[in-house]
Enzyme design. Structure first.
Site, mmCIF file in Angstrom:
data_model
loop_
_atom_site.group_PDB
_atom_site.id
_atom_site.type_symbol
_atom_site.label_atom_id
_atom_site.label_comp_id
_atom_site.label_asym_id
_atom_site.label_seq_id
_atom_site.Cartn_x
_atom_site.Cartn_y
_atom_site.Cartn_z
ATOM 1 N N ASP A 124 -4.107 -6.641 -7.557
ATOM 2 C CA ASP A 124 -4.482 -7.999 -6.848
ATOM 3 C C ASP A 124 -5.729 -9.077 -7.845
ATOM 4 O O ASP A 124 -4.841 -10.013 -6.924
ATOM 5 C CB ASP A 124 -5.484 -6.793 -5.241
ATOM 6 C CG ASP A 124 -4.506 -5.892 -5.300
ATOM 7 O OD1 ASP A 124 -3.506 -5.587 -4.868
ATOM 8 O OD2 ASP A 124 -5.259 -5.304 -4.141
ATOM 9 N N ASP B 64 -10.574 -5.673 -2.603
ATOM 10 C CA ASP B 64 -9.985 -7.516 -3.145
ATOM 11 C C ASP B 64 -8.455 -7.743 -2.717
ATOM 12 O O ASP B 64 -8.207 -9.147 -2.746
ATOM 13 C CB ASP B 64 -9.355 -6.695 -3.997
ATOM 14 C CG ASP B 64 -10.582 -5.504 -5.687
ATOM 15 O OD1 ASP B 64 -10.899 -6.755 -5.464
ATOM 16 O OD2 ASP B 64 -10.449 -5.219 -6.207
ATOM 17 N N ASP C 138 -1.036 -1.340 4.993
ATOM 18 C CA ASP C 138 -0.974 -0.371 6.226
ATOM 19 C C ASP C 138 -2.740 -0.598 6.321
ATOM 20 O O ASP C 138 -3.881 -0.232 6.094
ATOM 21 C CB ASP C 138 -1.577 1.134 4.627
ATOM 22 C CG ASP C 138 -2.001 2.276 5.684
ATOM 23 O OD1 ASP C 138 -1.563 2.044 7.445
ATOM 24 O OD2 ASP C 138 -1.938 3.449 5.213
ATOM 25 N N HIS D 199 -10.503 -0.336 -2.724
ATOM 26 C CA HIS D 199 -10.310 -1.830 -3.223
ATOM 27 C C HIS D 199 -10.274 -2.587 -1.992
ATOM 28 O O HIS D 199 -9.754 -4.264 -2.179
ATOM 29 C CB HIS D 199 -8.650 -2.012 -4.095
ATOM 30 C CG HIS D 199 -7.932 -2.172 -3.310
ATOM 31 N ND1 HIS D 199 -7.397 -0.469 -2.939
ATOM 32 C CD2 HIS D 199 -6.599 -3.200 -3.840
ATOM 33 C CE1 HIS D 199 -5.935 -0.809 -2.636
ATOM 34 N NE2 HIS D 199 -5.542 -2.380 -2.335
ATOM 35 N N GLY E 127 -3.087 -1.951 -7.573
ATOM 36 C CA GLY E 127 -3.759 -2.798 -6.746
ATOM 37 C C GLY E 127 -5.347 -2.073 -7.121
ATOM 38 O O GLY E 127 -6.323 -2.993 -7.766
ATOM 39 N N HIS F 237 1.495 -1.167 0.395
ATOM 40 C CA HIS F 237 -0.152 -0.168 0.260
ATOM 41 C C HIS F 237 0.947 1.315 0.345
ATOM 42 O O HIS F 237 2.289 1.119 0.251
ATOM 43 C CB HIS F 237 -0.793 0.188 0.859
ATOM 44 C CG HIS F 237 -2.010 -1.106 0.873
ATOM 45 N ND1 HIS F 237 -2.736 -1.830 2.175
ATOM 46 C CD2 HIS F 237 -2.786 -1.535 -0.342
ATOM 47 C CE1 HIS F 237 -3.660 -2.320 1.632
ATOM 48 N NE2 HIS F 237 -3.564 -2.451 0.688
ATOM 49 N N ARG G 36 -7.231 -14.020 1.819
ATOM 50 C CA ARG G 36 -8.099 -15.946 1.405
ATOM 51 C C ARG G 36 -7.975 -16.666 0.502
ATOM 52 O O ARG G 36 -7.480 -17.671 0.881
ATOM 53 C CB ARG G 36 -9.873 -15.043 1.661
ATOM 54 C CG ARG G 36 -10.708 -16.646 1.249
ATOM 55 C CD ARG G 36 -12.281 -15.734 1.153
ATOM 56 N NE ARG G 36 -12.448 -15.781 0.278
ATOM 57 C CZ ARG G 36 -12.625 -14.065 -0.305
ATOM 58 N NH1 ARG G 36 -13.454 -14.109 1.330
ATOM 59 N NH2 ARG G 36 -13.391 -13.868 -0.979
#
Length: 139
Positions: free
Chosen positions: A60, A90, A80, A87, A55, A8, A96
Site C-alpha cells: 500500500d 497504511d 473489506d 495495516h 499490502g 483485501h 488520503r
C-alpha cells in the site's frame, strides 16, 4: 494510464471478477497491484501486472509513493470494511493521498465500474494533461 488494483482478502474474488470482465479495457494500460491480488489477477486474466509487496508488507505504501510522485492515474481498491486490517493506518494514508493528489479512487465495485467505463470513453484523459504540465515544470 497507470492503474493500481488492490483488494483485501475477502474482496479478492470480486477483484478477479472485475479484472476478468474489464480485461479488454485494462490491457490497454499499465497495471500495478499489491502482491497476492496481482498474482491472482494475472493467473485469471493473463494481464501483465507489475506486482508490489502485499499490502501488510508495504505494498500500500509503495503505491502511495507513486501517487505522491504523480505516477499513478487511477486506484481501484476493493476494501473489506467489516474486517479489521492490521495495516489500517497504511490503508488510510493511501486513501488520503488519493484525495490530496486528486487521483480517481474506487473502493467498491459500483464506483469501479463507473470509473472503468469513464476510462474507456477517454474521460480520464485530463490525467495526461497533468503529466504534461509536470514534465514542463521540470524543463
Amino acid at each position: 494510464m497507470k492503474i493500481a488494483l488492490i483488494a483485501h482478502d475477502k474482496k479478492k474474488p470480486d477483484m478477479i471478477q472485475f479484472a476478468t470482465a474489464y480485461k479488454t479495457i485494462l490491457e490497454k494500460h499499465e497495471i500495478f497491484a499489491t502482491g497476492t491480488t496481482g498474482l491472482r489477477i494475472a493467473e485469471a486474466t493473463g494481464l501483465s501486472i507489475y506486482r508490489f509487496k502485499s499490502g501488510p508488507l508495504g505494498g500500500d505504501q509503495e503505491i502511495g509513493a507513486m501517487i505522491a510522485q504523480n505516477k499513478m492515474d487511477l486506484v481501484i481498491f476493493f476494501r473489506d470494511p467489516l474486517t479489521a486490517q492490521p495495516h489500517e493506518p497504511d490503508v488510510t494514508a493511501l486513501l488520503r493521498l488519493c484525495d490530496v493528489y486528486s487521483i480517481p479512487l474506487a473502493t467498491n465495485m459500483g464506483t469501479a465500474e463507473i470509473l472503468i467505463h469513464g476510462l474507456a470513453r477517454g474521460e480520464l484523459s485530463w490525467r495526461e494533461i497533468v503529466h504534461g504540465k509536470e514534465a514542463e515544470s521540470h524543463d
